[in-house]
Write a protein that holds these residues in place. Structure first.
Motif, PDB file in Angstrom:
ATOM      1  N   LEU A 138      24.467  35.323-103.020  1.00  0.00           N
ATOM      2  CA  LEU A 138      23.717  35.875-101.979  1.00  0.00           C
ATOM      3  C   LEU A 138      23.096  37.348-101.882  1.00  0.00           C
ATOM      4  O   LEU A 138      24.637  38.580-101.301  1.00  0.00           O
ATOM      5  CB  LEU A 138      23.393  35.183-100.840  1.00  0.00           C
ATOM      6  N   THR A 139      22.302  37.925-101.822  1.00  0.00           N
ATOM      7  CA  THR A 139      22.483  39.158-101.566  1.00  0.00           C
ATOM      8  C   THR A 139      22.360  39.966-100.365  1.00  0.00           C
ATOM      9  O   THR A 139      21.930  39.026 -99.611  1.00  0.00           O
ATOM     10  CB  THR A 139      20.961  40.313-102.404  1.00  0.00           C
ATOM     11  N   LEU A 151      24.224  47.296-103.931  1.00  0.00           N
ATOM     12  CA  LEU A 151      23.583  46.040-103.472  1.00  0.00           C
ATOM     13  C   LEU A 151      24.777  45.093-103.142  1.00  0.00           C
ATOM     14  O   LEU A 151      25.498  44.922-104.039  1.00  0.00           O
ATOM     15  CB  LEU A 151      22.429  45.029-104.047  1.00  0.00           C
ATOM     16  N   VAL A 152      25.338  44.492-101.776  1.00  0.00           N
ATOM     17  CA  VAL A 152      26.581  43.643-102.054  1.00  0.00           C
ATOM     18  C   VAL A 152      26.067  42.304-102.364  1.00  0.00           C
ATOM     19  O   VAL A 152      25.147  42.122-101.839  1.00  0.00           O
ATOM     20  CB  VAL A 152      27.059  44.018 -99.714  1.00  0.00           C
ATOM     21  N   VAL A 169      31.871  43.116-106.646  1.00  0.00           N
ATOM     22  CA  VAL A 169      31.584  42.850-107.252  1.00  0.00           C
ATOM     23  C   VAL A 169      30.062  43.300-106.501  1.00  0.00           C
ATOM     24  O   VAL A 169      29.915  42.043-105.712  1.00  0.00           O
ATOM     25  CB  VAL A 169      31.224  41.426-107.644  1.00  0.00           C
ATOM     26  N   VAL A 170      29.805  44.325-106.811  1.00  0.00           N
ATOM     27  CA  VAL A 170      27.959  44.524-106.549  1.00  0.00           C
ATOM     28  C   VAL A 170      27.112  45.055-107.715  1.00  0.00           C
ATOM     29  O   VAL A 170      27.666  45.322-108.892  1.00  0.00           O
ATOM     30  CB  VAL A 170      28.399  45.988-105.579  1.00  0.00           C
ATOM     31  N   THR A 208      13.846  45.167-104.288  1.00  0.00           N
ATOM     32  CA  THR A 208      12.669  44.024-104.326  1.00  0.00           C
ATOM     33  C   THR A 208      14.164  42.654-103.987  1.00  0.00           C
ATOM     34  O   THR A 208      14.054  42.254-103.249  1.00  0.00           O
ATOM     35  CB  THR A 208      12.138  43.409-105.148  1.00  0.00           C
ATOM     36  N   ILE A 209      15.408  42.653-104.039  1.00  0.00           N
ATOM     37  CA  ILE A 209      16.097  41.653-104.049  1.00  0.00           C
ATOM     38  C   ILE A 209      17.613  41.877-103.080  1.00  0.00           C
ATOM     39  O   ILE A 209      17.896  40.414-102.843  1.00  0.00           O
ATOM     40  CB  ILE A 209      16.702  41.123-105.559  1.00  0.00           C
ATOM     41  N   LYS A 210      17.202  42.719-102.237  1.00  0.00           N
ATOM     42  CA  LYS A 210      18.269  42.902-100.690  1.00  0.00           C
ATOM     43  C   LYS A 210      17.595  41.886 -99.603  1.00  0.00           C
ATOM     44  O   LYS A 210      17.232  41.229 -99.792  1.00  0.00           O
ATOM     45  CB  LYS A 210      18.445  44.352-100.616  1.00  0.00           C
ATOM     46  N   ASP A 211      19.425  41.750 -99.381  1.00  0.00           N
ATOM     47  CA  ASP A 211      18.801  41.585 -97.864  1.00  0.00           C
ATOM     48  C   ASP A 211      18.176  39.691 -98.129  1.00  0.00           C
ATOM     49  O   ASP A 211      17.864  39.046 -97.433  1.00  0.00           O
ATOM     50  CB  ASP A 211      17.740  41.894 -97.061  1.00  0.00           C
ATOM     51  N   GLY A 212      18.815  38.930 -98.537  1.00  0.00           N
ATOM     52  CA  GLY A 212      19.322  37.709 -98.093  1.00  0.00           C
ATOM     53  C   GLY A 212      18.341  36.826 -99.987  1.00  0.00           C
ATOM     54  O   GLY A 212      18.209  35.706 -99.170  1.00  0.00           O
TER      55      GLY A 212
END
Length: 254
Positions: A138-139, A151-152, A169-170, A208-212
């Protein structure tokens, strides 16, 4: 009108029936040809509609889609798939808009230095392994680090990738992830386990893909498939047969 003629001979009735009534021609019925229509799964239909045949292997897409329906990420609508069965010279990361059914990004991505040279063949969840991890992530949040905008990633599968955050690992950009490096060395440079991207695409992809959103790293790996709880409860009828009976909480994977 034709009629039957009865003649009495020594007390026995003998009937005469015109041959036209008793010798009607019987035609042999022709066999009916029924063509079997191919029945496609939900995954196959979506795969076709999104025109992914030349972009992403169906098996990778099908497994990622199963996780997408089963894990129910809090930020639905975007699904990212990395196919590590491909060489690092190929574009093996795909970002999909699941609502609009279209491809947002298709790019090269680096694997961990101890996972392999041109191909990623070995995977680990262990600290200091410098290997990539498989499975569902999950981002989370973004930050500015030693590799710039990053990005975590939160590994969702215990024993498989749940040490991703502790291992740092990010997703980040890297100069060694570029077409020029491929031309010079025949493969991409490698990370310490991070899926590293070309510098020019790092920010737009991360934003685009961050936050869940959900990320799936695929490698056609039997050990992973046998260990992953996401796939352990699958019915024999197929990956998506239990779409509405998925895992209630992401916490249940750990």
């Amino acid at each position: 009108m034709r009629s039957l003629i009865f003649i009495v001979l020594t007390g026995v009735f003998v009937s005469y029936i015109p041959t036209t009534l008793t010798h009607s021609k019987t035609e042999t019925p022709k066999p009916i040809s029924i063509e079997k229509e191919e029945v496609k799964s939900e995954a196959q239909l979506l795969y076709d509609r999104m025109h992914l045949q030349s972009i992403l292997k169906f098996e990778a897409f099908e497994q990622a889609l199963h996780g997408y329906h089963t894990l129910r990420p809090k930020k639905a609508g975007v699904l990212t798939v990395i196919d590590f069965t491909l060489p690092s010279t190929d574009k093996r990361m795909v970002v999909l808009d699941m609502e609009k059914e279209k491809v947002l990004f298709h790019t090269i991505v680096s694997h961990g230095r101890n996972s392999g040279e041109k191909y990623a063949k070995s995977f680990s969840n262990r600290h200091g392994s410098y290997q990539s991890s498989l499975g569902f992530f999950l981002t989370e949040n973004t930050y500015q680090g030693g590799n710039g905008y990053s990005l975590v990633l939160d590994g969702l599968e215990k024993g498989i990738n749940d040490q991703a955050k502790a291992r740092a690992v990010v997703i980040h950009g890297a100069d060694y992830c570029s077409e020029s490096v491929i031309k010079a060395t025949g493969r991409l440079g490698r990370s310490y386990g991070c899926p590293a991207l070309p510098r020019a695409l790092t920010k737009p992809i991360i934003n685009t893909i961050k936050d869940g959103t959900l990320l799936y790293i695929y490698a056609d790996n039997e050990q992973y498939m046998a260990s992953s709880k996401v796939f352990q409860s699958l019915p024999s009828s197929g990956l998506l047969a239990q779409r509405d009976g998925g895992i209630d909480s992401l916490d249940n994977l750990n």
